[in-house]
Write a protein that holds these residues in place. Structure first.
Motif, PDB file in Angstrom:
ATOM      1  N   ASP A   1      37.895 -83.092   7.076  1.00  0.00           N
ATOM      2  CA  ASP A   1      39.172 -83.411   7.726  1.00  0.00           C
ATOM      3  C   ASP A   1      39.237 -82.911   9.167  1.00  0.00           C
ATOM      4  OD1 ASP A   1      39.868 -84.404   5.226  1.00  0.00           O
ATOM      5  OD2 ASP A   1      40.813 -82.540   4.614  1.00  0.00           O
ATOM      6  N   GLN A   2      38.145 -83.140   9.911  1.00  0.00           N
ATOM      7  CA  GLN A   2      38.142 -82.732  11.318  1.00  0.00           C
ATOM      8  C   GLN A   2      39.121 -83.560  12.147  1.00  0.00           C
ATOM      9  OE1 GLN A   2      35.522 -83.232   9.354  1.00  0.00           O
ATOM     10  NE2 GLN A   2      33.796 -81.901   9.846  1.00  0.00           N
ATOM     11  N   GLY A   3      39.409 -84.776  11.717  1.00  0.00           N
ATOM     12  CA  GLY A   3      40.440 -85.574  12.369  1.00  0.00           C
ATOM     13  C   GLY A   3      39.918 -86.706  13.231  1.00  0.00           C
ATOM     14  N   VAL A   4      40.787 -87.677  13.526  1.00  0.00           N
ATOM     15  CA  VAL A   4      40.472 -88.793  14.403  1.00  0.00           C
ATOM     16  C   VAL A   4      41.224 -88.593  15.720  1.00  0.00           C
ATOM     17  CG1 VAL A   4      40.201 -90.313  12.409  1.00  0.00           C
ATOM     18  CG2 VAL A   4      42.361 -90.283  13.627  1.00  0.00           C
ATOM     19  N   LEU A   5      40.667 -89.142  16.783  1.00  0.00           N
ATOM     20  CA  LEU A   5      41.293 -88.994  18.098  1.00  0.00           C
ATOM     21  C   LEU A   5      42.477 -89.937  18.225  1.00  0.00           C
ATOM     22  CD1 LEU A   5      41.209 -87.850  21.030  1.00  0.00           C
ATOM     23  CD2 LEU A   5      39.817 -89.866  21.614  1.00  0.00           C
ATOM     24  N   TYR A   6      43.617 -89.405  18.648  1.00  0.00           N
ATOM     25  CA  TYR A   6      44.803 -90.224  18.922  1.00  0.00           C
ATOM     26  C   TYR A   6      45.256 -89.927  20.340  1.00  0.00           C
ATOM     27  CZ  TYR A   6      49.485 -92.221  18.636  1.00  0.00           C
ATOM     28  OH  TYR A   6      50.615 -92.973  18.873  1.00  0.00           O
ATOM     29  N   ARG A   7      45.339 -90.970  21.174  1.00  0.00           N
ATOM     30  CA  ARG A   7      45.702 -90.816  22.578  1.00  0.00           C
ATOM     31  C   ARG A   7      46.794 -91.810  22.948  1.00  0.00           C
ATOM     32  NH1 ARG A   7      41.107 -92.239  26.848  1.00  0.00           N
ATOM     33  NH2 ARG A   7      40.364 -90.143  26.328  1.00  0.00           N
ATOM     34  N   GLU A   8      47.716 -91.354  23.796  1.00  0.00           N
ATOM     35  CA  GLU A   8      48.729 -92.256  24.350  1.00  0.00           C
ATOM     36  C   GLU A   8      48.613 -92.257  25.868  1.00  0.00           C
ATOM     37  OE1 GLU A   8      52.713 -91.898  22.980  1.00  0.00           O
ATOM     38  OE2 GLU A   8      52.157 -92.088  20.860  1.00  0.00           O
ATOM     39  N   THR A   9      48.676 -93.460  26.438  1.00  0.00           N
ATOM     40  CA  THR A   9      48.567 -93.612  27.883  1.00  0.00           C
ATOM     41  C   THR A   9      49.701 -94.498  28.384  1.00  0.00           C
ATOM     42  OG1 THR A   9      47.165 -95.589  27.771  1.00  0.00           O
ATOM     43  CG2 THR A   9      46.060 -93.445  27.756  1.00  0.00           C
ATOM     44  N   ARG A  10      49.882 -94.497  29.712  1.00  0.00           N
ATOM     45  CA  ARG A  10      50.917 -95.342  30.322  1.00  0.00           C
ATOM     46  C   ARG A  10      50.324 -96.052  31.533  1.00  0.00           C
ATOM     47  NH1 ARG A  10      55.915 -92.189  30.814  1.00  0.00           N
ATOM     48  NH2 ARG A  10      54.802 -90.979  32.386  1.00  0.00           N
ATOM     49  N   LEU A  11      50.622 -97.355  31.616  1.00  0.00           N
ATOM     50  CA  LEU A  11      50.232 -98.153  32.763  1.00  0.00           C
ATOM     51  C   LEU A  11      51.502 -98.605  33.469  1.00  0.00           C
ATOM     52  CD1 LEU A  11      47.954 -98.711  30.418  1.00  0.00           C
ATOM     53  CD2 LEU A  11      47.071-100.293  32.128  1.00  0.00           C
ATOM     54  N   ASN A  12      51.576 -98.372  34.751  1.00  0.00           N
ATOM     55  CA  ASN A  12      52.784 -98.695  35.512  1.00  0.00           C
ATOM     56  C   ASN A  12      52.777-100.154  35.962  1.00  0.00           C
ATOM     57  OD1 ASN A  12      53.795 -96.020  35.349  1.00  0.00           O
ATOM     58  ND2 ASN A  12      52.399 -95.405  36.983  1.00  0.00           N
ATOM     59  N   CYS A  13      52.848-101.037  34.984  1.00  0.00           N
ATOM     60  CA  CYS A  13      52.889-102.476  35.267  1.00  0.00           C
ATOM     61  C   CYS A  13      53.457-103.192  34.048  1.00  0.00           C
ATOM     62  CB  CYS A  13      51.493-103.002  35.600  1.00  0.00           C
ATOM     63  SG  CYS A  13      50.325-102.854  34.229  1.00  0.00           S
ATOM     64  N   GLN A  14      53.673-104.493  34.195  1.00  0.00           N
ATOM     65  CA  GLN A  14      54.138-105.320  33.096  1.00  0.00           C
ATOM     66  C   GLN A  14      52.940-105.779  32.266  1.00  0.00           C
ATOM     67  OE1 GLN A  14      57.614-106.043  32.702  1.00  0.00           O
ATOM     68  NE2 GLN A  14      57.753-104.465  34.283  1.00  0.00           N
ATOM     69  N   LEU A  15      53.128-105.896  30.970  1.00  0.00           N
ATOM     70  CA  LEU A  15      52.034-106.329  30.097  1.00  0.00           C
ATOM     71  C   LEU A  15      51.558-107.732  30.460  1.00  0.00           C
ATOM     72  CD1 LEU A  15      50.146-105.998  27.716  1.00  0.00           C
ATOM     73  CD2 LEU A  15      52.010-106.636  26.180  1.00  0.00           C
ATOM     74  N   ASN A  16      52.490-108.648  30.738  1.00  0.00           N
ATOM     75  CA  ASN A  16      52.095-110.011  31.088  1.00  0.00           C
ATOM     76  C   ASN A  16      51.261-110.045  32.365  1.00  0.00           C
ATOM     77  OD1 ASN A  16      53.232-111.273  28.889  1.00  0.00           O
ATOM     78  ND2 ASN A  16      55.195-111.659  29.896  1.00  0.00           N
ATOM     79  N   ALA A  17      51.644-109.213  33.346  1.00  0.00           N
ATOM     80  CA  ALA A  17      50.883-109.156  34.597  1.00  0.00           C
ATOM     81  C   ALA A  17      49.478-108.618  34.345  1.00  0.00           C
ATOM     82  CB  ALA A  17      51.626-108.289  35.613  1.00  0.00           C
TER      83      ALA A  17
END
Length: 300
Positions: A103-119
């Motif tokens: 149970d060493q674990g899996v990597l979980y990361r959250e990031t942010r991109l300063n743009c619109q998804l459609n763009a």
């Protein structure tokens, strides 16, 4: 904006909600696992803001989405316990032998991109390298990297519009595309409905009990051959885009033929596109070999 500007909000290791029992803490690998490339099979799931508010969930904020994803990921890992472990070598240290499931674990990361998804998607159609911003990119270049690498890496990318992209990467040594889709499917069920009393019965040691290992066939391979001895393979990436109108025309053509009488329902978009690609491959093989060869495909 500069597309290379991706803000990492945080990253952590997510461990199973309950500890893996002692008898299951050594997961033996088969020959196919031992000779698999040390790379990740990746899946990307795109969610526009409207997709998150479907009237069936009570999620109302990005914080709630993150909390639910982390909690459900921890729960699903109790079923897929080998994915929380780490690769182990044989006693001689020259071949991959098993997965240490502590149970060493899996990597979980959250990031942010300063743009619109459609763009972002519009630009990504022209520059496919932008897709790499949506998933962890650290490569496994040596034995030390392999022994500490999480077997699953997850990244949730958030956009200004509220859109999300979920990336799930599975180390090829322990899984492939089918493994990844099965894992994410079960994860999605738990995220939406919670843990059910009748979980799918999962068996992980079939391959190692049926197929031989490298030791069994007395074959040795180098985990990481020297760079000058690694095969130099040129790869080509192609993208085939089927728009909504084209798929609709394909479906209409199918339903207009006599074959439609054999169908119990109208085919899905995925089935129509798969059938078109499959037919093209059959015709290409026939032209190349001069006769029609048997073939089979499967949609999981």
């Amino acid at each position: 904006m500069t597309w290379g500007d991706v803000e990492i909000l945080f990253e952590k290791l997510i461990k199973p909600a309950t500890a893996t029992p002692d008898p299951l803490q050594i997961f033996k690998l088969s020959f196919l696992d031992q000779t698999a490339p040390h790379s990740y099979a990746s899946l990307l799931y795109f969610y526009h803001p409207a997709d998150q508010d479907d009237g069936k969930t009570s999620i109302s904020s990005a914080a709630e989405i993150s909390e639910r994803l982390e909690k459900s990921l921890s729960l699903v890992l109790t079923r897929f316990y080998p994915l929380s472990g780490r690769i182990s070598l044989s006693e001689g240290g020259d071949i991959i032998d098993s997965v240490n499931c502590q149970d060493q674990g899996v990597l979980y990361r959250e990031t942010r991109l300063n743009c619109q998804l459609n763009a972002f998607l519009k630009e990504a159609y022209e520059d496919t390298n932008l897709i790499h911003l949506l998933a962890p990119r650290k490569l496994i270049d040596n034995v030390d990297d392999l022994l500490v690498a999480p077997l699953v890496r997850v990244q949730l990318s958030k956009f200004e519009c509220g859109g999300l992209v979920l990336s799930v990467q599975t180390l090829h040594t322990v899984g492939d595309g089918f493994t990844g889709t099965t894992f994410t499917s079960e994860w999605a069920k738990i995220s939406r409905f919670g843990m059910m009393n009748d979980p799918r019965f999962l068996i992980f040691d079939v391959a190692s009990s049926v197929l031989p290992t490298i030791n069994d066939i007395s074959r040795k391979i180098e985990l990481f051959p020297p760079p000058n001895r690694r095969p130099q393979v040129k790869t080509v990436m192609k993208r085939f885009v089927f728009d909504e109108a084209a798929i609709a025309r394909l479906k209409d053509e199918i339903m207009a033929t006599n074959c439609s009488l054999l169908l119990e329902r109208q085919p899905t978009k995925v089935e129509v596109v798969t059938a078109l690609i499959w037919r093209s491959l059959i015709r290409a093989a026939q032209a190349r070999h001069g006769y029609l060869r048997p073939s089979m495909t499967s949609l999981s």
